[in-house]
Write an enzyme that holds these catalytic residues in place. Structure first.
Site, PDB file in Angstrom:
ATOM      1  N   PRO A  98      31.818 -13.096   2.322  1.00 52.67           N
ATOM      2  CG  PRO A  98      29.569 -12.794   3.222  1.00 52.67           C
ATOM      3  CD  PRO A  98      30.816 -12.195   3.134  1.00 52.67           C
TER       4      PRO A  98
ATOM      5  N   GLY B 172      30.051 -13.887  -3.492  1.00 50.61           N
ATOM      6  CA  GLY B 172      28.931 -13.280  -3.972  1.00 50.61           C
ATOM      7  C   GLY B 172      28.069 -12.324  -3.334  1.00 50.61           C
ATOM      8  CB  CYS B 173      29.411 -10.525  -0.228  1.00 51.15           C
ATOM      9  SG  CYS B 173      28.153  -9.575   0.864  1.00 51.15           S
ATOM     10  CB  VAL B 174      28.529  -7.717  -5.673  1.00 49.55           C
ATOM     11  CG1 VAL B 174      29.576  -8.680  -6.239  1.00 49.55           C
ATOM     12  CG2 VAL B 174      27.153  -8.054  -5.891  1.00 49.55           C
TER      13      VAL B 174
END
Lengths: 136, 110, 101
Positions: B106, B108-110
């Site tokens: 994804p 913005g998956c940090v």
């Protein structure tokens, strides 16, 4: 606005396909949205070409990331400023731009436009009013 | 690195995300789910299909916060919440479900 | 709330300097670095554009000027030459920076 929240302005001045800047900026914005800061996007100079609707990159063989701009509203990025003079110099108007919207949580999730057309002078003041400017 | 789907190999990266998104099939999804120790029920499929539709529309895999919000809008609050999604996909609904759905990690998956 | 604008493109190839000048406000500083320093060459169209702007301070990075053979005799008036330390001082003395890529 609570403490620790800064006003971030992402400045986009490049056309979408000639360099990687536009796609990189979009990804940084989406990743940055996870940090729940106050985010605005500015499009000026050739950056306004990014928002022109009707891209078709099939023949070019590169990713068509135009639909991803439509997801900005989902990521709570709802303040998109486009410079009027930059549009006019390039023979464009607001009608040529993609319709970018967000749903206003404070107004029963009404769908509203994220795009604000601003003058060059308003754009300059907008830059001055933000805490951090990230240029692409 | 590759998955084996009834004798056909499908390449994946070091984290298990498939390299070529058009390689995805329902059979492949079952294979990836098995490796992730996820037993695919109708509820799992609902999320996986939802993610594929989201990707189709926006060309990105949504971050978890965005997935929750979008699920809530489509299926209501009983499905659009973190708890429900984590029960289905214990190792992170966005990451694990995206892998099974054949999408990239994804954005913005940090 | 002064801004430090950083311009690193030649004004004769790109519109970065022009756009920067269109958006800089009174009290701001513009520093020219890399190919941006070509705007300092006396008699050039860009140097004339700098001279016509009021209320903005201009600086140029000495290392980039020297590397391009832009000596004192070729410098237009009204642009301060700063070294790397001076660049850092400008960054710290302004509230924020904006790069015109």
């Amino acid at each position: 606005m609570s403490e620790g929240i800064k006003k971030f302005l992402y400045v986009n001045r490049k056309a979408p396909h000639g360099t990687i800047y536009a796609l990189e900026a979009l990804e940084v914005v989406l990743i940055g949205a996870a940090f729940e800061q106050d985010v605005s996007l500015a499009f000026l100079d050739d950056g306004v070409f990014q928002l022109v609707k009707g891209w078709d990159t099939k023949e070019l063989g590169s990713k068509n990331f135009a639909p991803t701009y439509m997801a900005l509203g989902d990521y709570d990025v709802s303040k998109i400023y486009v410079e009027k003079e930059s549009l006019e110099e390039r023979g464009l108007s607001e009608d040529d731009l993609m319709e970018l919207t967000y749903e206003d949580e404070d107004d029963d999730w009404a769908e509203k436009s994220s795009i604000h057309i601003v003058s060059r002078e308003e754009m300059a003041r907008l830059m001055a009013a933000n805490d951090v400017i990230l240029s692409f | 690195m590759a998955y084996d789907v009834n004798g056909t190999t499908v390449e994946h990266d070091e984290e298990g995300y498939i390299t070529n998104l058009s390689d995805w099939t329902k059979e492949l999804a079952e294979v990836i789910a098995k490796e992730e120790n996820v037993d695919m029920t109708d509820e799992h499929w609902e999320v996986v299909n939802f993610l594929r539709e989201y990707y189709d529309e926006y060309q990105i895999a949504p971050a978890i916060r965005v997935l929750v919000k979008a699920m809530k809008k489509k299926f209501g609050p009983e499905k659009g919440n973190n708890k429900y999604l984590y029960e289905l996909f214990p190792y992170g609904p966005a990451k694990q479900a995206c892998k099974i759905a054949g999408l990239p990690k994804p954005t913005g998956c940090v | 709330m002064a801004m430090l604008h950083i311009v690193n493109k030649s004004p004769y190839e790109k519109g970065a300097l022009e756009s920067c000048l269109n958006h800089a406000l009174e009290g701001d500083t513009v520093i020219l670095i890399e190919d941006g320093v070509y705007a300092c060459v006396k008699g050039g169209r860009a140097a004339n554009a700098l001279a016509s702007v009021k209320g903005i301070r201009f600086a140029a990075l000495s290392a980039d000027l020297k590397a391009r053979g832009i000596g004192e005799d070729k410098m237009t008036e009204g642009v301060d030459v700063v070294d790397y330390g001076g660049f850092v001082d400008l960054v710290t003395s302004c509230d924020k920076t904006e790069s015109w890529l």
